[in-house]
Design a protein around this motif. Structure first.
Motif, PDB file in Angstrom:
ATOM      1  N   MET A 171       0.826  -1.210   0.000  1.00 60.73           N
ATOM      2  CA  MET A 171       0.000   0.000   0.000  1.00 60.73           C
ATOM      3  C   MET A 171       0.854   1.251   0.000  1.00 60.73           C
ATOM      4  O   MET A 171       1.959   1.263   0.555  1.00 60.73           O
ATOM      5  CB  MET A 171      -0.936   0.021   1.223  1.00 60.73           C
ATOM      6  CG  MET A 171      -1.952  -1.088   1.221  1.00 60.73           C
ATOM      7  SD  MET A 171      -3.063  -0.995   2.633  1.00 60.73           S
ATOM      8  CE  MET A 171      -3.919  -2.560   2.417  1.00 60.73           C
ATOM      9  N   LEU A 172       0.290   2.289  -0.599  1.00 61.20           N
ATOM     10  CA  LEU A 172       0.907   3.616  -0.639  1.00 61.20           C
ATOM     11  C   LEU A 172      -0.023   4.588   0.071  1.00 61.20           C
ATOM     12  O   LEU A 172      -1.228   4.593  -0.193  1.00 61.20           O
ATOM     13  CB  LEU A 172       1.124   4.058  -2.084  1.00 61.20           C
ATOM     14  CG  LEU A 172       1.608   5.494  -2.310  1.00 61.20           C
ATOM     15  CD1 LEU A 172       3.067   5.628  -1.881  1.00 61.20           C
ATOM     16  CD2 LEU A 172       1.431   5.886  -3.778  1.00 61.20           C
ATOM     17  N   THR A 173       0.529   5.402   0.954  1.00 62.34           N
ATOM     18  CA  THR A 173      -0.266   6.379   1.692  1.00 62.34           C
ATOM     19  C   THR A 173       0.301   7.774   1.454  1.00 62.34           C
ATOM     20  O   THR A 173       1.496   8.004   1.632  1.00 62.34           O
ATOM     21  CB  THR A 173      -0.244   6.082   3.204  1.00 62.34           C
ATOM     22  OG1 THR A 173      -0.828   4.803   3.434  1.00 62.34           O
ATOM     23  CG2 THR A 173      -1.053   7.117   3.967  1.00 62.34           C
ATOM     24  N   VAL A 174      -0.589   8.699   1.069  1.00 55.61           N
ATOM     25  CA  VAL A 174      -0.220  10.097   0.856  1.00 55.61           C
ATOM     26  C   VAL A 174      -1.080  10.947   1.788  1.00 55.61           C
ATOM     27  O   VAL A 174      -2.311  10.931   1.695  1.00 55.61           O
ATOM     28  CB  VAL A 174      -0.427  10.517  -0.609  1.00 55.61           C
ATOM     29  CG1 VAL A 174      -0.022  11.984  -0.811  1.00 55.61           C
ATOM     30  CG2 VAL A 174       0.366   9.615  -1.550  1.00 55.61           C
ATOM     31  N   THR A 175      -0.442  11.660   2.708  1.00 57.20           N
ATOM     32  CA  THR A 175      -1.143  12.490   3.687  1.00 57.20           C
ATOM     33  C   THR A 175      -0.455  13.846   3.781  1.00 57.20           C
ATOM     34  O   THR A 175       0.612  14.068   3.201  1.00 57.20           O
ATOM     35  CB  THR A 175      -1.133  11.827   5.080  1.00 57.20           C
ATOM     36  OG1 THR A 175       0.144  12.043   5.687  1.00 57.20           O
ATOM     37  CG2 THR A 175      -1.392  10.329   4.994  1.00 57.20           C
ATOM     38  N   GLY A 176      -1.050  14.738   4.558  1.00 52.20           N
ATOM     39  CA  GLY A 176      -0.409  16.010   4.815  1.00 52.20           C
ATOM     40  C   GLY A 176       0.823  15.882   5.687  1.00 52.20           C
ATOM     41  O   GLY A 176       1.647  16.802   5.753  1.00 52.20           O
ATOM     42  N   GLU A 177       0.974  14.737   6.370  1.00 47.08           N
ATOM     43  CA  GLU A 177       2.122  14.508   7.249  1.00 47.08           C
ATOM     44  C   GLU A 177       3.293  13.851   6.515  1.00 47.08           C
ATOM     45  O   GLU A 177       4.415  13.861   7.027  1.00 47.08           O
ATOM     46  CB  GLU A 177       1.699  13.614   8.418  1.00 47.08           C
ATOM     47  CG  GLU A 177       0.556  14.187   9.242  1.00 47.08           C
ATOM     48  CD  GLU A 177       0.007  13.163  10.219  1.00 47.08           C
ATOM     49  OE1 GLU A 177       0.788  12.312  10.686  1.00 47.08           O
ATOM     50  OE2 GLU A 177      -1.206  13.197  10.504  1.00 47.08           O
ATOM     51  N   GLY A 178       3.034  13.261   5.360  1.00 45.06           N
ATOM     52  CA  GLY A 178       4.098  12.592   4.631  1.00 45.06           C
ATOM     53  C   GLY A 178       3.564  11.517   3.718  1.00 45.06           C
ATOM     54  O   GLY A 178       2.345  11.308   3.605  1.00 45.06           O
ATOM     55  N   VAL A 179       4.491  10.831   3.055  1.00 46.24           N
ATOM     56  CA  VAL A 179       4.167   9.748   2.124  1.00 46.24           C
ATOM     57  C   VAL A 179       4.877   8.484   2.608  1.00 46.24           C
ATOM     58  O   VAL A 179       6.078   8.504   2.888  1.00 46.24           O
ATOM     59  CB  VAL A 179       4.618  10.098   0.688  1.00 46.24           C
ATOM     60  CG1 VAL A 179       4.326   8.949  -0.264  1.00 46.24           C
ATOM     61  CG2 VAL A 179       3.937  11.384   0.212  1.00 46.24           C
ATOM     62  N   TRP A 180       4.129   7.383   2.706  1.00 46.00           N
ATOM     63  CA  TRP A 180       4.687   6.114   3.164  1.00 46.00           C
ATOM     64  C   TRP A 180       4.278   4.992   2.213  1.00 46.00           C
ATOM     65  O   TRP A 180       3.238   5.066   1.554  1.00 46.00           O
ATOM     66  CB  TRP A 180       4.175   5.761   4.563  1.00 46.00           C
ATOM     67  CG  TRP A 180       4.696   6.613   5.654  1.00 46.00           C
ATOM     68  CD1 TRP A 180       5.839   6.446   6.383  1.00 46.00           C
ATOM     69  CD2 TRP A 180       4.075   7.800   6.178  1.00 46.00           C
ATOM     70  NE1 TRP A 180       5.974   7.442   7.311  1.00 46.00           N
ATOM     71  CE2 TRP A 180       4.908   8.288   7.214  1.00 46.00           C
ATOM     72  CE3 TRP A 180       2.898   8.495   5.870  1.00 46.00           C
ATOM     73  CZ2 TRP A 180       4.603   9.436   7.943  1.00 46.00           C
ATOM     74  CZ3 TRP A 180       2.594   9.630   6.580  1.00 46.00           C
ATOM     75  CH2 TRP A 180       3.441  10.095   7.607  1.00 46.00           C
ATOM     76  N   ARG A 181       5.111   3.981   2.187  1.00 43.59           N
ATOM     77  CA  ARG A 181       4.784   2.774   1.440  1.00 43.59           C
ATOM     78  C   ARG A 181       5.129   1.565   2.298  1.00 43.59           C
ATOM     79  O   ARG A 181       6.169   1.543   2.964  1.00 43.59           O
ATOM     80  CB  ARG A 181       5.559   2.720   0.124  1.00 43.59           C
ATOM     81  CG  ARG A 181       5.150   1.541  -0.758  1.00 43.59           C
ATOM     82  CD  ARG A 181       5.628   1.721  -2.176  1.00 43.59           C
ATOM     83  NE  ARG A 181       5.161   0.647  -3.029  1.00 43.59           N
ATOM     84  CZ  ARG A 181       5.222   0.665  -4.347  1.00 43.59           C
ATOM     85  NH1 ARG A 181       5.732   1.726  -4.976  1.00 43.59           N
ATOM     86  NH2 ARG A 181       4.770  -0.348  -5.061  1.00 43.59           N
TER      87      ARG A 181
END
Length: 306
Positions: free
Chosen positions: A224-234
């Protein structure tokens, strides 16, 4: 309490046969029925994990009664709106001679849900939001609903200080993002369909620009890939899990909702979402987790901050 919304529920029927052949007659070896639909699967996973949940859906006819009876038998708290249109069926045919976990699916369209019925359902959901922490809206919208239907529920949730998670695709996903959904969770194909971007990061950033607070993209076996105002994680599982991917996305949504309710940091939410998704893929039916796979995988998921 996590409230789930399934506007287009179904009675899921599974047939097991020796083999599947076009134009052939088939002797069904076993039949399994259960309440289905993405939001109901989310509630089933949450309930299995001991997390308080309430499932809502419009149901009608004998199949609607069967959905209600199955939820009651499973001990899943629910509030179902009786409507005139019959609840649909989804049929999965699994062949003993086929690839393990592989199924041939037949998904009926949902019955028309008119404006008056949607208004009554929206009022039912709104009434159940008092005291709730998270609202999860999952799956396709039935005929009669508008592309703004989920967006309306997002705004209803925010008016009551309830966070909203939306798992859908197309114009309804765009509208939910523009309404400020706290999390939207398309898979890679749905994201491409919705935004036109082949690159998941670019597509997720577009949904963020449209108003979604966070975007989580399911990438199948790649995690999964997550894009938020706090950062981007995979995050990705440490090994491939064979089985039936049906319901894996619903398990991921359940994990995200649980993480939001517990106010966990994004890496922890993402790690649980990948673990529950993989464990659901290894389970025989949607709405369940293979706990052996979960134990094997949970502590070995690496989360990368991009």
């Amino acid at each position: 309490m996590i409230v789930t919304v399934t506007p287009n529920p179904a009675l899921d029927i599974s047939y097991r046969v020796e083999h599947v052949g076009i134009g052939a007659s088939h002797r069904v070896r076993s039949v399994h029925e259960r309440a289905g639909g993405k939001g109901l699967n989310v509630s089933r996973v949450l309930h299995d994990q001991g997390i308080a949940t309430l499932a809502t859906a419009p149901v009608g006819g004998a199949l609607g009664d069967a959905v209600r009876d199955d939820l009651t038998a499973a001990g899943i708290e629910h509030s179902l709106l009786p409507v005139s249109g019959p609840t649909r069926r989804t049929i999965a045919v699994v062949a003993d001679e086929g690839t393990p976990g592989e199924a041939t699916l037949f998904n009926e369209p949902g019955s028309h849900l008119g404006e008056a019925d949607w208004r009554r359902f929206r009022e039912l959901v709104a009434a159940r939001l008092d005291g709730a922490s998270v609202l999860v809206c999952s799956g396709s919208l039935p005929p009669g609903c508008t592309v703004d239907s989920y967006a309306e529920l997002v705004r209803d949730a925010h008016a009551r200080a309830v966070l909203a998670v939306v798992d859908t695709a197309g114009p309804a996903l765009l509208a939910a993002a523009e309404a400020g959904a706290d999390v939207v969770k398309p898979n890679a194909a749905e994201l491409r369909e919705t935004t036109g971007h082949d690159d998941p990061l670019a597509g997720a950033q577009q949904l963020r620009e449209r108003g979604a607070a966070a975007v989580v993209v399911s990438l199948g076996p790649d995690g999964m890939l997550t894009v938020t105002g706090e950062g981007v994680w995979r995050a990705a599982p440490p090994f491939a899990v064979s089985g039936n991917p049906t319901g894996a996305g619903d398990a991921a949504v359940a994990a995200l909702a649980a993480g939001i309710e517990r106010q966990e940091p994004w890496p922890a939410r993402l790690r649980r979402a990948v673990a529950w998704s993989a464990a659901a893929a290894a389970a025989p039916v949607a709405g369940e987790l293979d706990h052996r796979v979960f134990r094997d995988i949970a502590d070995r998921i690496e989360v990368e901050h991009l």
